[in-house]
Design a protein around this motif. Structure first.
Motif: not given
Length: 114
Positions: A61-64, A89-90, A93-94
């Motif tokens: 789960w990611h907010w994106e 974007n995920v 960020k990772s």
């Protein structure tokens, strides 16, 4: 009988997620408007639910993913490749978190026994 667990490396998970996101966005931008009329198309909604579930399964789960899903429900806005942008974007960020973790590990070397 032992439980055999198949693990997928993070790199191949991100690759699979990116391919799925690109395919879903291409279907919604190019194919569906040509054949399926109406902003409230069940095919679009089913595709969005399926892709959202697959991406959460692959990457967690990611907010994106939430704004991407909600934006696909607005007519006209669904022509933007939100799934692809969310996965990118995920991934970004990772990578940033991995670099930060590596830098903090280098700053605090492990204590060695005497």
């Amino acid at each position: 009988m032992a439980d055999d667990i198949i693990t997928i490396s993070p790199g191949s998970r991100f690759r699979a997620a990116m391919v799925l996101a690109i395919i879903a966005d291409a279907l919604q931008i190019i194919v569906f408007p040509a054949f399926i009329e109406g902003a409230i198309s069940p095919a679009d909604d089913i595709l969005d639910l399926g892709i959202g579930a697959l991406l959460v399964n692959l990457l967690g789960w990611h907010w994106e993913f939430l704004p991407s899903f909600l934006a696909k429900l607005v007519p006209g806005v669904d022509l933007v490749p939100f799934w692809t942008m969310a996965v990118a974007n995920v991934y970004r960020k990772s990578k940033r978190m991995a670099v930060t973790a590596e830098e903090s590990r280098e700053e605090r070397p492990a204590l060695r026994g005497k």
